[in-house]
Design an enzyme around this catalytic site. Structure first.
Site, PDB file in Angstrom:
ATOM      1  N   GLN B 198     -33.914  37.658  10.338  1.00  0.00           N
ATOM      2  CA  GLN B 198     -32.780  38.212  11.231  1.00  0.00           C
ATOM      3  C   GLN B 198     -31.431  37.493  10.625  1.00  0.00           C
ATOM      4  O   GLN B 198     -30.492  37.782  11.351  1.00  0.00           O
ATOM      5  CB  GLN B 198     -32.903  37.431  12.482  1.00  0.00           C
ATOM      6  CG  GLN B 198     -34.431  37.938  13.408  1.00  0.00           C
ATOM      7  CD  GLN B 198     -34.468  37.120  14.589  1.00  0.00           C
ATOM      8  OE1 GLN B 198     -35.526  36.455  14.899  1.00  0.00           O
ATOM      9  NE2 GLN B 198     -33.580  36.971  15.720  1.00  0.00           N
ATOM     10  N   ARG B 311     -27.602  25.937  25.925  1.00  0.00           N
ATOM     11  CA  ARG B 311     -27.871  27.355  26.691  1.00  0.00           C
ATOM     12  C   ARG B 311     -28.924  27.217  27.837  1.00  0.00           C
ATOM     13  O   ARG B 311     -28.626  27.636  29.051  1.00  0.00           O
ATOM     14  CB  ARG B 311     -28.610  28.453  25.625  1.00  0.00           C
ATOM     15  CG  ARG B 311     -28.448  29.715  26.405  1.00  0.00           C
ATOM     16  CD  ARG B 311     -28.567  30.907  25.411  1.00  0.00           C
ATOM     17  NE  ARG B 311     -27.346  31.145  24.636  1.00  0.00           N
ATOM     18  CZ  ARG B 311     -26.525  32.294  25.321  1.00  0.00           C
ATOM     19  NH1 ARG B 311     -27.074  33.099  26.334  1.00  0.00           N
ATOM     20  NH2 ARG B 311     -25.584  32.599  24.585  1.00  0.00           N
ATOM     21  N   ARG B 343     -36.303  34.316  21.842  1.00  0.00           N
ATOM     22  CA  ARG B 343     -35.801  35.337  22.919  1.00  0.00           C
ATOM     23  C   ARG B 343     -35.257  34.316  24.119  1.00  0.00           C
ATOM     24  O   ARG B 343     -36.164  33.943  24.891  1.00  0.00           O
ATOM     25  CB  ARG B 343     -36.897  36.108  23.354  1.00  0.00           C
ATOM     26  CG  ARG B 343     -36.351  37.409  23.592  1.00  0.00           C
ATOM     27  CD  ARG B 343     -37.425  38.588  23.948  1.00  0.00           C
ATOM     28  NE  ARG B 343     -36.942  39.736  23.939  1.00  0.00           N
ATOM     29  CZ  ARG B 343     -37.512  40.815  24.131  1.00  0.00           C
ATOM     30  NH1 ARG B 343     -38.955  40.776  23.649  1.00  0.00           N
ATOM     31  NH2 ARG B 343     -37.096  42.206  24.246  1.00  0.00           N
ATOM     32  N   PHE B 345     -33.361  31.884  24.070  1.00  0.00           N
ATOM     33  CA  PHE B 345     -32.673  30.442  23.302  1.00  0.00           C
ATOM     34  C   PHE B 345     -32.437  29.365  24.202  1.00  0.00           C
ATOM     35  O   PHE B 345     -31.267  29.132  24.616  1.00  0.00           O
ATOM     36  CB  PHE B 345     -31.398  31.085  22.901  1.00  0.00           C
ATOM     37  CG  PHE B 345     -30.835  30.205  21.472  1.00  0.00           C
ATOM     38  CD1 PHE B 345     -31.664  30.381  20.402  1.00  0.00           C
ATOM     39  CD2 PHE B 345     -29.578  29.681  21.567  1.00  0.00           C
ATOM     40  CE1 PHE B 345     -31.023  29.819  19.229  1.00  0.00           C
ATOM     41  CE2 PHE B 345     -29.226  28.782  20.649  1.00  0.00           C
ATOM     42  CZ  PHE B 345     -29.797  29.135  19.342  1.00  0.00           C
ATOM     43  N   THR B 447     -23.063  30.782  21.733  1.00  0.00           N
ATOM     44  CA  THR B 447     -21.740  29.638  22.056  1.00  0.00           C
ATOM     45  C   THR B 447     -21.303  28.828  21.050  1.00  0.00           C
ATOM     46  O   THR B 447     -20.392  28.161  21.371  1.00  0.00           O
ATOM     47  CB  THR B 447     -22.867  28.625  23.085  1.00  0.00           C
ATOM     48  OG1 THR B 447     -23.759  27.960  22.226  1.00  0.00           O
ATOM     49  CG2 THR B 447     -23.386  29.181  24.341  1.00  0.00           C
ATOM     50  N   GLU B 717     -32.389  39.836  25.153  1.00  0.00           N
ATOM     51  CA  GLU B 717     -32.972  38.694  25.798  1.00  0.00           C
ATOM     52  C   GLU B 717     -33.027  38.664  27.271  1.00  0.00           C
ATOM     53  O   GLU B 717     -34.100  38.097  27.953  1.00  0.00           O
ATOM     54  CB  GLU B 717     -32.270  37.408  25.629  1.00  0.00           C
ATOM     55  CG  GLU B 717     -32.191  37.220  23.878  1.00  0.00           C
ATOM     56  CD  GLU B 717     -31.075  36.017  23.522  1.00  0.00           C
ATOM     57  OE1 GLU B 717     -29.915  36.489  23.566  1.00  0.00           O
ATOM     58  OE2 GLU B 717     -31.506  35.000  23.361  1.00  0.00           O
TER      59      GLU B 717
END
Lengths: 454, 764
Positions: B198, B311, B343, B345, B447, B717
């Site tokens: 990715q 997160r 997915r 996170f 973030t 997500e």
């Protein structure tokens, strides 16, 4: 040894190949046919599914645990061979595009082959046909929509498979053509590895990385694939695959047959044999408890000496069975009678999962009293094992809630299960107890399987 | 219009015919070598000796490398430089790569990799959260704390207080294509890497360091992955670096792919959490204060654990305005696989915490859980009198869930069905049904603010065909098709004019991972900028050529109108080419308005929020815990969808994956830290029949759309967390067996549900 078969319509001959070369490796490494994918290399994900046609018709099989000699005399289709050579897609392929049935696409060739095989065979039980194909992207819904959309479309003419050529002798040392042949060959090499469907032995090669230098492929022994059903008994040749076992038992022992629906997957049931499932002696094989509860007998043969024993006596200890070198299973027989058999498979996932507990109950109740009881479990001990204390607690008693409660406490005397990644010992034991109550509810029509709640 | 069309995935025809090429399908030069790692067999200890003679003696083995043989930096970490490619003197988890076999075939490498003899001085292991906490084994110096108001005081003075703690298991990605990479040494010492990743730029960066070259000498290409789900954000580094190091050492192409069992044993998974909570609320269920403690199992190396744990904290409010809240997050270091991106996170775990609180509070008060949730919702933007501040000080200005929830309640017929279920349960003793709702508010943006940038490269050729490249990667989500639709829209040409090519660090440099659901938001904007640049140049030239005003040039239906003159797009391209107009442009985009201090927990970490909600109905058998999803109704906000078919595909798939995480997917390690669920035979992702029997999925037509590419919203997500409704529905079904609260843990396997049933019956 030369292996001959049809590959996407063309005859191919493969000489001089190591007998435990998998079809998947041969397709990808030798033929450059990369459409068939390796997802798990153990027959659990279906990314390598291919269609193999023999005298019984088309079958979906996992190429990762299919050895090349098993293809001899058959017709093989891979994902590269299902569209018309002029480029017209198979209806299943087109439907998968139209219904957005692929995302990352890696599982897709395997799905296409399971779906094409089901379509060719006219099967519409899509969830069962596809239980052996894992997809991590789509959540399956669009794939099922695609399968439903084309289930009545005609089978494309270009896919009509050629009749398989006669079974010429491959090499009857490695691949005997009858039980007699096998008896002779096995006597010569009593430590050879017998390979039926290879759904277990396949993993010895792909996962344990073992070299099996002395092997005997059983697939040519057509006389071991026979089924006979009489008024008194059902006899399965050792090489009857699990889908045929299911089909045969559906009208006779429907609960057992319904358990087989959840036994492994379509691809594995097409390869796995009832004899193989018994011979490998696994404590978590799903057939033995059901067969033991029915009082099945296993028919063993060594050269021309035959004996039949109760299946429950065949399992001696973990990894140890009552079978001598050079002796093989010829058949399994199970008596027919009043159908009081119920088989309950409990696993983390319904489909294609190894049982945490499998309970088989066969209890005869006459005028409110238990006259006979045979109860066997898988996953509860080192071998498939009868619950004799439980049986004793039931036999001769009135079939009442009290009796059942008392019998439930006898499970501790029968089993001390292990804890592992599938379940804890406590869960196994308590579930086993609960299954007796489920059986009682089942007989009185009060059991509601969660699978049947609408 | 090209956008908003439900076009199939761009590679669908390749997928169904088996022609789509993955790393393992790339034709190899004849002298290619194959690699496998020899793995640690213990979870923690010092390596005292390594005897590799049996490895060397195996057929086909060319060379075997250990840490001492590595020419440059021995590191494959995402950032923290704490993750060696090959273990040095210490091993930190059972399955850690210790040596690298280079052999003539994949099988030869695998066989040899098992023949090493490694001696260790075993050391005490930390395999559980309790052990790690007791040993104060953690990343960062102490817990992170985000706080708003005085939660403790608010809870202490509330009319009702609940308190509990529950476990949330990790999750194996189970991408169908395992990790794979291929390195081809180049004539000038450079390296071409094909990687299933990715994050091609990170692969480029790590490979460059590992073989002592500047980044310009390493090119990484990724056409597609067979699934990623976060598992190929950093976990592909080891394979690409191993291939590059081996290719440099041997001068030959080197390929590595993990066998499935190795993949599951070596690579990281979703972070397991234990969440403890204390919450105070009034008689109507309005929360006055909540305290959360997150214990996060990060595994042995830092990887992406800090932003994951952040997160989780940032989603501890989910859809609810909580006047006083305190979230304390402990990032614990254990001797297990290093947990990584997956997915959501961390968002799913954080969200599960507050949804559990809502469920528990509703049970405590005996009021409908949806009613209770709605009472605590953030205000609609129309309602100006209520403050709408998150625990981290960001104002929620786009809250869609009031309208969305009402629409879902209607379409799913919730109220009637809930009553029918209650009735059904009164007549069934061993089997009960349950139904539950859960909403999603998910923050969109990385973030780590600097990652919110993207580039694109567009060429228009003289025949009018268009080549599109961008910084995103394709893992099945349909990003390439969406971006082709964006490009086609910009020029108003048919999407078939657009050729999408593999992600390539030579074409678009310095890319961020395709992660955080950002792929189409970031890259879509960059593509549009590039296309607009070319279009503006073409329009200016065509206006000049035909002596008209630039405003009279219109790109329309595969052609260009210039005043009263009409050209096909191809003719226009040719004309511009002969007029010596540059028909190639890059495009660049950075998300505006972001400002975030992760230590203070204050600022605006997200550009906007994505919303959705789900209602799931289940059935559970008390005797065995066997259970099944009967029906799911999902309503999700994808903004003005770029491609509704692909978006619905993401939503359906994410729901099933989310439900799998919370039900059948259980990771089990033994007392030696040995992962026992390392293959699909033992680790159970949802199978075909596990999807809901009735599965209604729809897109929500929302009001508050962000200033994104054609006002679409990120969709990778957010719908994963719709699966939380399945877990809550199981809890609801279990609660029908008795008076007590089920105190359910995740995953809710049959055994966990069986336990919960006993708790409910016996009030434990």
């Amino acid at each position: 040894m030369t292996i001959t078969f049809h590959l996407n319509g063309d005859e191919v001959s493969v000489p001089d190949i190591a007998p435990t070369t998998t079809l998947l490796d041969w397709l990808r490494n030798t033929r450059g046919l990369n459409g068939t994918k390796e997802g798990c290399n153990e027959g659990d994900c279906g990314a390598c599914t291919v269609m193999v046609t023999d005298q019984d018709g088309p079958k979906a099989l996992n190429a990762c645990i299919l050895f090349m000699p098993q293809l001899h005399g058959k017709s093989l289709h891979t994902v590269e061979g299902v569209a018309n050579p002029d480029g017209t897609l198979h209806p299943v392929q087109k439907a998968m595009i139209d219904h957005h049935g692929s995302q990352c696409g890696f599982c897709t060739p395997g799905f296409i082959m399971s779906m094409v095989t089901a379509h060719t065979a006219g099967a519409t039980d899509h969830d069962d046909q596809l239980a052996g194909n894992l997809c991590r992207c789509t959540g399956y819904a669009p794939i099922i929509r695609a399968a439903q959309a084309v289930q009545t479309a005609p089978v494309p003419k270009w896919l009509v498979t050629k009749p398989t050529q006669p079974q010429d002798a491959l090499d009857n040392v490695m691949r005997p053509l009858s039980a007699n042949d096998l008896a002779y060959q096995y006597a010569q090499r009593p430590t050879a590895t017998l390979i039926a469907g290879a759904t277990d032995v396949g993993l010895w090669v792909t996962k344990q990385l073992r070299d099996l230098d002395d092997v005997i492929f059983l697939d040519g022994c057509d006389d071991l694939k026979e089924i006979s059903v009489t008024q008194d008994e059902v006899r399965f040749g050792a090489l009857v695959n699990m889908n045929r076992v299911r089909e045969t038992l559906t009208p006779i022992y429907p609960s057992y047959a319904d358990m087989i629906r959840r036994y492994a997957s379509q691809q594995v049931r097409n390869a796995a044999t009832i004899g193989g499932n018994i011979a490998n002696g696994s404590p978590i094989g799903d057939n033995p408890p059901a067969l033991i509860a029915l009082g099945a007998r296993v028919h063993l043969r060594k050269q021309n000496t035959r004996r039949a024993i109760l299946l429950e006596d065949f399992f001696i200890d973990y990894g140890k069975q009552d079978r001598s070198d050079g002796e093989f299973i010829e058949a399994i027989t199970l008596p027919r009678g009043q159908d009081a058999l119920r088989v309950y498979k409990v696993s983390k996932r319904f489909d294609q999962d190894i049982s945490a507990v499998l309970g088989a109950f066969n209890i005869v109740i006459d005028q409110g009293y238990v006259t006979a009881a045979c109860i066997a479990f898988g996953g509860m001990a080192a071998i498939p094992k009868r619950a004799k204390h439980v049986e004793t607690a039931l036999i001769g008693k009135a079939w009442t809630a009290d009796t059942i409660r008392q019998a439930q406490s006898a499970f501790d005397a029968d089993f001390s299960p292990l804890s592992d990644m599938r379940a804890s010992a406590l869960y196994r034991l308590e579930t086993a107890r609960a299954l007796l109550a489920r059986y009682a509810a089942d007989l009185s029509g009060d059991h509601i399987p969660v699978l049947e709640v609408q | 219009m090209s956008v908003a069309k439900p076009l199939p995935h761009d590679a669908a025809a390749l997928h169904v015919t088996g022609q789509a090429r993955y790393i393992d399908d790339i034709p190899l030069p004849a002298n290619t070598l194959h690699l496998a790692f020899g793995l640690s067999a213990i979870a923690k200890g010092e390596i005292t000796s390594i005897d590799l003679s049996d490895v060397h003696n195996c057929d086909g083995v060319i060379a075997v490398l250990t840490a001492h043989d590595l020419p440059f930096e021995n590191d494959v970490s995402a950032a923290a430089h704490d993750e060696p490619l090959l273990a040095t003197d210490q091993v930190h988890y059972n399955g850690q790569p210790v040596f690298l076999v280079i052999a003539t075939s994949h099988r030869a490498a695998r066989i040899a990799a098992r023949k090493g003899t490694i001696q260790y001085n075993k050391e005490p292991t930390l395999l559980t959260l309790d052990q790690a906490l007791a040993a104060n084994s953690r990343f960062e110096d102490g817990p992170r704390i985000y706080e708003k108001g005085d939660a403790s005081a608010a809870i202490d003075t509330a009319a009702h207080i609940i308190e509990d703690s529950f476990e949330i298991g990790g999750q194996e990605h189970f991408y169908l294509e395992g990790q794979a990479a291929l390195a081809l040494p180049q004539e000038d010492g450079g390296m071409l890497i094909n990687s299933s990743t990715q994050h091609p730029s990170e692969i480029q960066h790590k490979v460059a360091h590992a073989i002592g070259l500047p980044m310009h000498a390493v090119r990484v290409e990724t056409r597609r992955m067979g699934g990623g789900f976060g598992g190929k954000e950093s976990q592909g580094n080891a394979l690409a670096v191993a291939c590059a190091v081996a290719a440099r050492a041997t001068g030959r192409p080197c390929k590595m792919r993990y066998d499935r069992d190795d993949d599951m044993v070596i690579t990281g998974k979703r972070h397991a959490f234990r969440i403890s909570y204390r919450a105070g609320f009034d008689d109507t269920g309005c929360l006055s204060g909540v305290e959360f403690t997150h214990l996060v199992d990060c595994g042995w190396a830092q990887d992406l654990s800090l932003p994951v744990a952040d997160r989780a904290m940032l989603h501890s409010d989910n859809a609810y305005i909580i006047p006083n809240i305190r979230i304390e997050s402990h990032r614990l270091k254990t001797n297990l696989q290093s947990a990584t991106a997956y997915r959501g996170f961390g968002g799913p775990q954080g969200m599960l915490g507050i949804e559990r609180v809502m469920d528990h509070a509703a049970h405590h008060l005996g009021i409908d859980p949806i009613e209770l949730r709605k009472r605590n919702y953030y205000a609609s933007p129309r309602n100006k009198c209520r403050k709408n501040t998150t625990p981290y000080g960001m104002n929620v200005t786009d809250f869609e869930l009031h309208g969305l929830t009402d629409q879902l309640l209607q379409s799913s017929n919730y109220i009637t069905r809930k009553a029918e279920i209650a009735q059904w349960n009164t007549t069934h003793e061993t089997v009960k049904r349950g139904i539950a709702f859960s909403p999603v508010k998910f923050g969109i943006s990385f973030t780590l603010t600097h990652l919110n940038q993207a580039g694109a490269l567009v060429h228009v050729y003289q025949d009018g065909s268009i080549h599109l490249n961008h910084g995103g990667t394709e893992m099945g989500q349909g990003l390439f098709q969406k971006l082709a639709q964006v490009a086609a829209q910009c020029f108003d040409v048919d999407v078939t004019r657009i050729k999408i090519t593999a992600s390539d660090t030579d074409k678009v440099p310095n890319t961020s991972a395709t992660a955080a659901s950002s792929g189409s938001d970031l890259n879509g904007m960059a593509v549009k900028v590039a296309c607009d640049t070319i279009r503006t140049r073409m329009a200016a030239y065509l206006a000049e050529y035909f002596h008209c005003n630039e405003t009279a040039v219109k790109f329309l239906k595969d052609g260009v109108i210039i005043g009263d003159k009409t050209l096909s797009f191809s003719e226009a391209a040719m004309l511009c080419y002969t007029g010596r107009i540059s028909l190639s442009s890059t495009g660049f985009y950075k998300t505006p308005s972001l400002q975030w201090d992760r230590i203070k927990g204050a600022g605006r970490p997200f550009f906007y929020f994505a919303y959705g909600a789900a209602i799931t109905e289940v059935v559970v058998d008390a005797h065995t815990g066997e259970n099944r999803i009967l029906r799911a109704d999902l309503l999700h906000d994808a903004g003005a969808s770029l491609n509704p078919a692909l978006d619905i595909g993401q939503i359906e798939g994410a729901y099933v994956q989310g439900a799998g995480w919370l039900t059948t997917e259980e990771l089990v390690w033994n007392e030696n830290g040995n992962l026992r669920t390392h293959a699909p035979s033992t680790y159970k992702i949802p199978a075909c029949s596990d999807r809901p029997d009735i599965f209604n999925v729809a897109l929500y037509d929302g009001e508050y759309r962000p200033d994104t590419i054609y006002r679409s919203k990120a969709v990778g997500e957010p719908p994963f967390m719709l699966g939380i409704s399945a877990w809550l529905a199981l809890s609801h079904a279990v609660s029908a067996f008795g008076p007590a609260y089920p105190h359910l843990n995740a995953p809710a396997t049959p055994e966990e549900l069986w336990q919960a049933t006993k708790r409910v019956k016996h009030g434990i």
